[in-house]
Design a protein around this motif. Structure first.
Motif, PDB file in Angstrom:
ATOM      1  N   TRP A 260      20.585  -4.224   1.005  1.00  0.00           N
ATOM      2  CA  TRP A 260      21.248  -4.168   2.312  1.00  0.00           C
ATOM      3  C   TRP A 260      21.458  -5.589   2.811  1.00  0.00           C
ATOM      4  CZ3 TRP A 260      17.447  -0.239   5.090  1.00  0.00           C
ATOM      5  CH2 TRP A 260      17.543   0.999   4.438  1.00  0.00           C
TER       6      TRP A 260
ATOM      7  N   SER B  11       0.831  -1.205   0.000  1.00  0.00           N
ATOM      8  CA  SER B  11       0.000   0.000   0.000  1.00  0.00           C
ATOM      9  C   SER B  11       0.865   1.255   0.000  1.00  0.00           C
ATOM     10  CB  SER B  11      -0.953  -0.004   1.194  1.00  0.00           C
ATOM     11  OG  SER B  11      -0.217  -0.100   2.387  1.00  0.00           O
TER      12      SER B  11
ATOM     13  N   LEU C 229      12.049   0.039  -2.636  1.00  0.00           N
ATOM     14  CA  LEU C 229      12.846  -0.905  -1.843  1.00  0.00           C
ATOM     15  C   LEU C 229      13.691  -1.792  -2.745  1.00  0.00           C
ATOM     16  CD1 LEU C 229      10.100  -1.987   0.726  1.00  0.00           C
ATOM     17  CD2 LEU C 229      11.833  -0.200   1.009  1.00  0.00           C
TER      18      LEU C 229
ATOM     19  N   ILE D  11       0.948   8.831   0.719  1.00  0.00           N
ATOM     20  CA  ILE D  11       1.972   8.307   1.635  1.00  0.00           C
ATOM     21  C   ILE D  11       2.980   7.575   0.762  1.00  0.00           C
ATOM     22  CG2 ILE D  11       2.425   6.860   3.638  1.00  0.00           C
ATOM     23  CD1 ILE D  11      -0.678   6.751   3.989  1.00  0.00           C
TER      24      ILE D  11
HETATM   25  C1  HEC Z   1       1.872   3.289   5.921  1.00  0.00           C
HETATM   26  C2  HEC Z   1       2.914   3.298   4.889  1.00  0.00           C
HETATM   27  C3  HEC Z   1       4.005   2.248   4.982  1.00  0.00           C
HETATM   28  C4  HEC Z   1       3.856   0.873   5.159  1.00  0.00           C
HETATM   29  C5  HEC Z   1       2.582   0.073   5.319  1.00  0.00           C
HETATM   30  C6  HEC Z   1       5.206   0.329   5.097  1.00  0.00           C
HETATM   31  N1  HEC Z   1       6.125   1.324   4.915  1.00  0.00           N
HETATM   32 FE1  HEC Z   1       8.136   1.105   4.785  1.00  0.00          FE
HETATM   33  N2  HEC Z   1       8.359   3.109   4.642  1.00  0.00           N
HETATM   34  C7  HEC Z   1       7.334   4.040   4.549  1.00  0.00           C
HETATM   35  C8  HEC Z   1       7.892   5.384   4.436  1.00  0.00           C
HETATM   36  C9  HEC Z   1       7.089   6.667   4.292  1.00  0.00           C
HETATM   37  C10 HEC Z   1       9.293   5.228   4.491  1.00  0.00           C
HETATM   38  C11 HEC Z   1      10.349   6.344   4.453  1.00  0.00           C
HETATM   39  C12 HEC Z   1      10.641   6.773   5.883  1.00  0.00           C
HETATM   40  C13 HEC Z   1      11.861   7.665   5.990  1.00  0.00           C
HETATM   41  O1  HEC Z   1      12.611   7.786   5.011  1.00  0.00           O
HETATM   42  O2  HEC Z   1      12.093   8.233   7.088  1.00  0.00           O
HETATM   43  C14 HEC Z   1       9.554   3.793   4.610  1.00  0.00           C
HETATM   44  C15 HEC Z   1      10.815   3.241   4.681  1.00  0.00           C
HETATM   45  C16 HEC Z   1      11.082   1.874   4.632  1.00  0.00           C
HETATM   46  C17 HEC Z   1      12.395   1.277   4.570  1.00  0.00           C
HETATM   47  C18 HEC Z   1      13.716   2.058   4.517  1.00  0.00           C
HETATM   48  C19 HEC Z   1      13.997   2.416   3.076  1.00  0.00           C
HETATM   49  C20 HEC Z   1      15.216   3.284   2.871  1.00  0.00           C
HETATM   50  O3  HEC Z   1      15.763   3.281   1.740  1.00  0.00           O
HETATM   51  O4  HEC Z   1      15.631   3.977   3.807  1.00  0.00           O
HETATM   52  C21 HEC Z   1      12.236  -0.061   4.517  1.00  0.00           C
HETATM   53  C22 HEC Z   1      13.326  -1.113   4.428  1.00  0.00           C
HETATM   54  C23 HEC Z   1      10.816  -0.323   4.555  1.00  0.00           C
HETATM   55  N3  HEC Z   1      10.139   0.871   4.632  1.00  0.00           N
HETATM   56  C24 HEC Z   1      10.251  -1.571   4.484  1.00  0.00           C
HETATM   57  C25 HEC Z   1       8.898  -1.830   4.657  1.00  0.00           C
HETATM   58  C26 HEC Z   1       8.335  -3.164   4.684  1.00  0.00           C
HETATM   59  C27 HEC Z   1       9.107  -4.454   4.464  1.00  0.00           C
HETATM   60  C28 HEC Z   1       7.000  -3.015   4.920  1.00  0.00           C
HETATM   61  C29 HEC Z   1       5.968  -4.084   5.113  1.00  0.00           C
HETATM   62  C30 HEC Z   1       6.249  -5.065   6.138  1.00  0.00           C
HETATM   63  C31 HEC Z   1       6.735  -1.578   5.005  1.00  0.00           C
HETATM   64  N4  HEC Z   1       7.908  -0.915   4.837  1.00  0.00           N
HETATM   65  C32 HEC Z   1       5.480  -1.017   5.208  1.00  0.00           C
HETATM   66  C33 HEC Z   1       5.984   3.748   4.579  1.00  0.00           C
HETATM   67  C34 HEC Z   1       5.433   2.504   4.818  1.00  0.00           C
END
Ligand code: HEC
Length: 115
Positions: A59, A34, A52, A47
């Protein structure tokens, strides 16, 4: 102490064997897509989860797991909202139980297969 370490190593080996059955693609789609896009190439909605595939997926696994579970990126920076700190949360299918490292590893392996 030595025995404890051996026991823990064996336990984690047993867990990683069962991890082979976890469906990383489904876990990703249910819990991450999402915000991070259908195939982990970045979200398009308001959002905007970053791409990734080809980034965090390259990583080392423990660094990826720390990012997902504890919200700390590869540079030690705290990840901001909306990224959940998953250890305080639960994957959809897990009914309130915090995600296991093996589940995060399955997502990681899935992301590494995406071209
Ligand atoms: C509600 C929205 C949302 C969901 C659901 C979400 N993420 Fe994220 N994710 C983000 C956002 C926004 C960032 C960037 C945050 C920042 O840079 O401070 C992030 C950053 C990351 C990062 C770091 C990426 C980087 O290059 O620094 C990773 C790894 C990650 N998410 C993995 C996941 C995984 C795996 C899942 C599911 C289990 C997930 N995320 C679910 C919104 C979400």
């Amino acid at each position: 102490m030595k025995y404890l370490i051996v026991a823990c190593t064996l336990a984690s080996l047993a867990l990683s064997a069962s991890a082979a059955e976890l469906n990383g693609k489904a876990l990703f789609q249910e819990n991450c897509a999402s915000c991070h896009g259908d195939t982990g190439k970045g979200g398009k909605l308001e959002i905007k989860g970053p791409r990734l595939v080809g980034d965090a997926s390259t990583w080392k696994l423990p660094v990826f797991q720390r990012a997902v579970l504890e919200g700390i990126d590869d540079n030690g920076r705290a990840l901001e909202a909306a990224m959940p700190h998953w250890k305080n949360s639960s994957f959809k299918a897990d009914a309130g139980v915090a995600p296991r490292k093996e589940e995060v590893a399955a997502i990681y392996r899935y992301l590494r297969t995406v071209k």
